[in-house]
Design a protein around this motif. Structure first.
Motif, PDB file in Angstrom:
ATOM      1  N   LEU A 116       0.824  -1.209   0.000  1.00 55.90           N
ATOM      2  CA  LEU A 116       0.000   0.000   0.000  1.00 55.90           C
ATOM      3  C   LEU A 116       0.861   1.263   0.000  1.00 55.90           C
ATOM      4  CD1 LEU A 116      -2.624  -1.275   2.560  1.00 55.90           C
ATOM      5  CD2 LEU A 116      -3.131  -0.616   0.185  1.00 55.90           C
ATOM      6  N   LYS A 117       1.967   1.212   0.728  1.00 56.10           N
ATOM      7  CA  LYS A 117       2.859   2.371   0.754  1.00 56.10           C
ATOM      8  C   LYS A 117       3.497   2.609  -0.612  1.00 56.10           C
ATOM      9  CE  LYS A 117       3.932   2.853   5.641  1.00 56.10           C
ATOM     10  NZ  LYS A 117       4.969   2.727   6.696  1.00 56.10           N
ATOM     11  N   GLU A 118       3.773   1.517  -1.309  1.00 58.81           N
ATOM     12  CA  GLU A 118       4.296   1.664  -2.669  1.00 58.81           C
ATOM     13  C   GLU A 118       3.235   2.256  -3.593  1.00 58.81           C
ATOM     14  OE1 GLU A 118       6.033  -2.049  -4.078  1.00 58.81           O
ATOM     15  OE2 GLU A 118       7.517  -1.851  -2.462  1.00 58.81           O
ATOM     16  N   ALA A 119       1.988   1.791  -3.414  1.00 57.07           N
ATOM     17  CA  ALA A 119       0.882   2.322  -4.210  1.00 57.07           C
ATOM     18  C   ALA A 119       0.744   3.824  -3.979  1.00 57.07           C
ATOM     19  CB  ALA A 119      -0.416   1.598  -3.854  1.00 57.07           C
ATOM     20  N   ARG A 120       0.857   4.233  -2.702  1.00 59.01           N
ATOM     21  CA  ARG A 120       0.750   5.655  -2.380  1.00 59.01           C
ATOM     22  C   ARG A 120       1.869   6.452  -3.042  1.00 59.01           C
ATOM     23  NH1 ARG A 120       0.342   7.329   3.846  1.00 59.01           N
ATOM     24  NH2 ARG A 120       2.458   6.513   3.864  1.00 59.01           N
ATOM     25  N   ARG A 121       3.085   5.886  -3.016  1.00 59.32           N
ATOM     26  CA  ARG A 121       4.218   6.555  -3.664  1.00 59.32           C
ATOM     27  C   ARG A 121       3.959   6.752  -5.158  1.00 59.32           C
ATOM     28  NH1 ARG A 121       7.839   4.272  -0.026  1.00 59.32           N
ATOM     29  NH2 ARG A 121       7.760   2.268  -1.061  1.00 59.32           N
ATOM     30  N   ARG A 122       3.294   5.761  -5.750  1.00 63.39           N
ATOM     31  CA  ARG A 122       2.971   5.852  -7.186  1.00 63.39           C
ATOM     32  C   ARG A 122       1.845   6.840  -7.442  1.00 63.39           C
ATOM     33  NH1 ARG A 122       3.091   0.126  -7.085  1.00 63.39           N
ATOM     34  NH2 ARG A 122       0.835   0.172  -6.932  1.00 63.39           N
ATOM     35  N   GLY A 123       1.170   7.284  -6.367  1.00 66.12           N
ATOM     36  CA  GLY A 123       0.087   8.241  -6.513  1.00 66.12           C
ATOM     37  C   GLY A 123      -1.301   7.631  -6.581  1.00 66.12           C
ATOM     38  N   ASP A 124      -1.413   6.338  -6.269  1.00 65.49           N
ATOM     39  CA  ASP A 124      -2.742   5.698  -6.277  1.00 65.49           C
ATOM     40  C   ASP A 124      -3.544   6.121  -5.050  1.00 65.49           C
ATOM     41  OD1 ASP A 124      -1.603   4.416  -8.392  1.00 65.49           O
ATOM     42  OD2 ASP A 124      -1.539   2.429  -7.480  1.00 65.49           O
ATOM     43  N   ASP A 125      -4.803   6.501  -5.263  1.00 62.60           N
ATOM     44  CA  ASP A 125      -5.664   6.870  -4.139  1.00 62.60           C
ATOM     45  C   ASP A 125      -6.466   5.675  -3.638  1.00 62.60           C
ATOM     46  OD1 ASP A 125      -4.907   9.502  -4.132  1.00 62.60           O
ATOM     47  OD2 ASP A 125      -6.399  10.055  -5.648  1.00 62.60           O
ATOM     48  N   VAL A 126      -6.752   4.786  -4.568  1.00 60.44           N
ATOM     49  CA  VAL A 126      -7.659   3.677  -4.268  1.00 60.44           C
ATOM     50  C   VAL A 126      -7.030   2.389  -4.781  1.00 60.44           C
ATOM     51  CG1 VAL A 126      -9.932   2.707  -4.853  1.00 60.44           C
ATOM     52  CG2 VAL A 126      -9.698   5.156  -4.365  1.00 60.44           C
ATOM     53  N   VAL A 127      -7.243   1.300  -4.033  1.00 56.57           N
ATOM     54  CA  VAL A 127      -6.759   0.008  -4.519  1.00 56.57           C
ATOM     55  C   VAL A 127      -7.829  -1.040  -4.231  1.00 56.57           C
ATOM     56  CG1 VAL A 127      -5.488  -0.523  -2.381  1.00 56.57           C
ATOM     57  CG2 VAL A 127      -4.792  -1.588  -4.522  1.00 56.57           C
ATOM     58  N   ASP A 155      -4.837   5.721   1.726  1.00 51.31           N
ATOM     59  CA  ASP A 155      -4.449   6.431   2.957  1.00 51.31           C
ATOM     60  C   ASP A 155      -5.124   5.865   4.198  1.00 51.31           C
ATOM     61  OD1 ASP A 155      -2.608   8.225   2.156  1.00 51.31           O
ATOM     62  OD2 ASP A 155      -4.051   9.809   1.671  1.00 51.31           O
ATOM     63  N   GLU A 156      -6.435   5.659   4.048  1.00 48.71           N
ATOM     64  CA  GLU A 156      -7.237   5.183   5.176  1.00 48.71           C
ATOM     65  C   GLU A 156      -6.787   3.789   5.610  1.00 48.71           C
ATOM     66  OE1 GLU A 156     -12.003   4.394   6.127  1.00 48.71           O
ATOM     67  OE2 GLU A 156     -11.284   4.569   4.059  1.00 48.71           O
ATOM     68  N   LEU A 157      -6.488   2.949   4.622  1.00 48.18           N
ATOM     69  CA  LEU A 157      -6.098   1.573   4.927  1.00 48.18           C
ATOM     70  C   LEU A 157      -4.710   1.524   5.579  1.00 48.18           C
ATOM     71  CD1 LEU A 157      -7.024  -1.303   4.834  1.00 48.18           C
ATOM     72  CD2 LEU A 157      -6.261  -1.473   2.463  1.00 48.18           C
ATOM     73  N   ILE A 158      -3.787   2.349   5.067  1.00 44.78           N
ATOM     74  CA  ILE A 158      -2.446   2.421   5.676  1.00 44.78           C
ATOM     75  C   ILE A 158      -2.565   2.812   7.140  1.00 44.78           C
ATOM     76  CG2 ILE A 158      -0.303   3.789   5.730  1.00 44.78           C
ATOM     77  CD1 ILE A 158      -0.379   3.828   2.662  1.00 44.78           C
ATOM     78  N   GLU A 159      -3.364   3.847   7.378  1.00 43.00           N
ATOM     79  CA  GLU A 159      -3.537   4.340   8.743  1.00 43.00           C
ATOM     80  C   GLU A 159      -4.166   3.271   9.644  1.00 43.00           C
ATOM     81  OE1 GLU A 159      -6.024   7.931  10.530  1.00 43.00           O
ATOM     82  OE2 GLU A 159      -4.883   8.533   8.743  1.00 43.00           O
ATOM     83  N   ALA A 160      -5.148   2.571   9.091  1.00 39.56           N
ATOM     84  CA  ALA A 160      -5.849   1.548   9.884  1.00 39.56           C
ATOM     85  C   ALA A 160      -4.914   0.394  10.247  1.00 39.56           C
ATOM     86  CB  ALA A 160      -7.063   1.024   9.112  1.00 39.56           C
ATOM     87  N   ILE A 161      -4.101  -0.039   9.292  1.00 41.44           N
ATOM     88  CA  ILE A 161      -3.178  -1.152   9.565  1.00 41.44           C
ATOM     89  C   ILE A 161      -2.145  -0.719  10.602  1.00 41.44           C
ATOM     90  CG2 ILE A 161      -1.369  -2.649   8.608  1.00 41.44           C
ATOM     91  CD1 ILE A 161      -2.900  -2.684   5.962  1.00 41.44           C
ATOM     92  N   GLU A 162      -1.580   0.484  10.409  1.00 44.74           N
ATOM     93  CA  GLU A 162      -0.548   0.945  11.346  1.00 44.74           C
ATOM     94  C   GLU A 162      -1.106   1.083  12.757  1.00 44.74           C
ATOM     95  OE1 GLU A 162       2.809   3.139   8.650  1.00 44.74           O
ATOM     96  OE2 GLU A 162       1.168   4.410   9.397  1.00 44.74           O
ATOM     97  N   SER A 163      -2.311   1.586  12.846  1.00 43.63           N
ATOM     98  CA  SER A 163      -2.919   1.755  14.150  1.00 43.63           C
ATOM     99  C   SER A 163      -3.234   0.390  14.775  1.00 43.63           C
ATOM    100  CB  SER A 163      -4.176   2.607  14.010  1.00 43.63           C
ATOM    101  OG  SER A 163      -5.061   2.344  15.066  1.00 43.63           O
ATOM    102  N   PHE A 164      -3.744  -0.506  13.963  1.00 45.68           N
ATOM    103  CA  PHE A 164      -4.089  -1.845  14.449  1.00 45.68           C
ATOM    104  C   PHE A 164      -2.863  -2.589  14.977  1.00 45.68           C
ATOM    105  CE2 PHE A 164      -4.548  -6.402  13.659  1.00 45.68           C
ATOM    106  CZ  PHE A 164      -5.662  -6.672  14.440  1.00 45.68           C
TER     107      PHE A 164
END
Lengths: 221, 221
Positions: free
Chosen positions: B25-36, B72-81
């Motif tokens: 997901l972090k790689e996707a964000r770096r590529r500029g993807d908003d949704v996966v 973004d939301e998923l990254i945050e959720a995983i990190e928090s979890f």
């Protein structure tokens, strides 16, 4: 080998526990014990006796009632079952901290692991010697394997200690020279042919389980 | 935290897979993807889509049908979890090759791991600096923890990278200063109070599974 049908579909947790039993048995042997009971092993590891008996049974050895296991026989059976009584020639790719730690660690040598050569992509490391192995350029994997083959040494295992991004191409190179087992320390799942056996050491996964449990405990308190 | 009942009895394999999804997901964000999409993640890891959805659901986030997950939301959720959005202060004991590798590895820093100090029993190492941490004598564990506590830093985790024989006494010392989690790299099972969370990194177990499979394959051929 006649054992192949018996050892199909082995329970992985049992296989994973064997090294710990082995260590204990070797200590018992050093102390001069000839025999050790299942109950004694179970006590040592806080397990149920029936589980220990089941774990050990996959090696083909069974203890005698009221006597226990012969220490020598059980050590030999576990080592043979795990393939630790024969030499496994390996290449290690990725001479970062983890790669260095593995090259310097003697523990696997007594389990038959023979790291024949180490490789890296970083020219600054070429020629450096780590515990008797000279670091070679990544593009010498095939030629080094060919030279070893002439000496009768077949590289059977690849140990992957490169960063995540580099792991798949490195694994492909290793498969290309005919390794039949990949031991992966990079935090990615590798895509490999079905006939290559594969194990990952998941440091991040272990850390995830630990921190998640720690924070759940916080939440409960 | 209201989540505690929901997160009871979590399937460990799901937790273990989250770091790999997170990296993707972090790689996707770096590529500029908003949704996966779930399907996209499943493809990447050769898993069934339903399994990925289940794994991600434990973090409390669910994707929208035909759209997918907001990255973004998923990254945050995983990190928090996983508790990777907060700092976890740790002591590392055992500055051999593996301990050094962990001290030098920056990967866990971005997951919140803060190794505040490193300890060893070998006087030859005292005062040596490894990636910013000075190696201290083992008997300074309690005093170092006390000093950090005065600065408001609570040592929550002990990382055990000593040889098998030394692991239990070291773990006892760490429990003595109040750590609530032990991450054990020594090839022994540690005996700990129930309220201390525990994870082992089983290198020998992993090697055992690999060599056993390799030799079984030999036997089949």
């Amino acid at each position: 080998m006649k054992a192949s049908s018996r050892v199909r579909n082995l329970p992985t947790p049992s296989v994973q526990r064997l090294p710990v039993y082995l260590r204990f048995l070797k200590e018992a042997r050093r102390r001069g014990d000839d025999v050790v009971s299942c109950t004694r092993i179970a006590e040592e590891f806080g397990q149920r006796s029936v589980q220990v008996r089941k774990d050990l049974a996959i090696t083909g050895v069974s203890g005698r009632p009221k006597v226990g296991y012969r220490v020598d026989e059980l050590i030999e059976a576990i080592e043979s079952f795990l393939g630790w009584d024969v030499k496994t020639t390996a290449f290690l790719v990725g001479v970062g901290n983890l790669g260095r730690a593995l090259l310097n660690y003697e523990g696997f040598v007594e389990h038959g692991l023979d790291v024949a050569a180490a490789f890296d992509a970083n020219p600054a490391l070429f020629g450096q010697e780590i515990n008797g192995r000279v670091v070679r350029p990544l593009d010498q994997i095939a030629s080094t394997a060919a030279r070893l083959r002439e000496e009768g040494r077949i590289v059977e295992m690849g140990i992957v200690t490169v960063p995540a991004r580099a792991a798949q191409p490195v694994a492909d190179k290793l498969v290309g020279i005919g390794v039949r087992a990949i031991w992966n320390y990079a935090p990615v799942r590798l895509d490999l042919p079905n006939d290559v056996v594969y194990e990952e050491v998941k440091l991040s996964a272990s850390f995830a389980v630990l921190t998640n449990r720690l924070r759940r405990r916080d939440a409960d308190e």
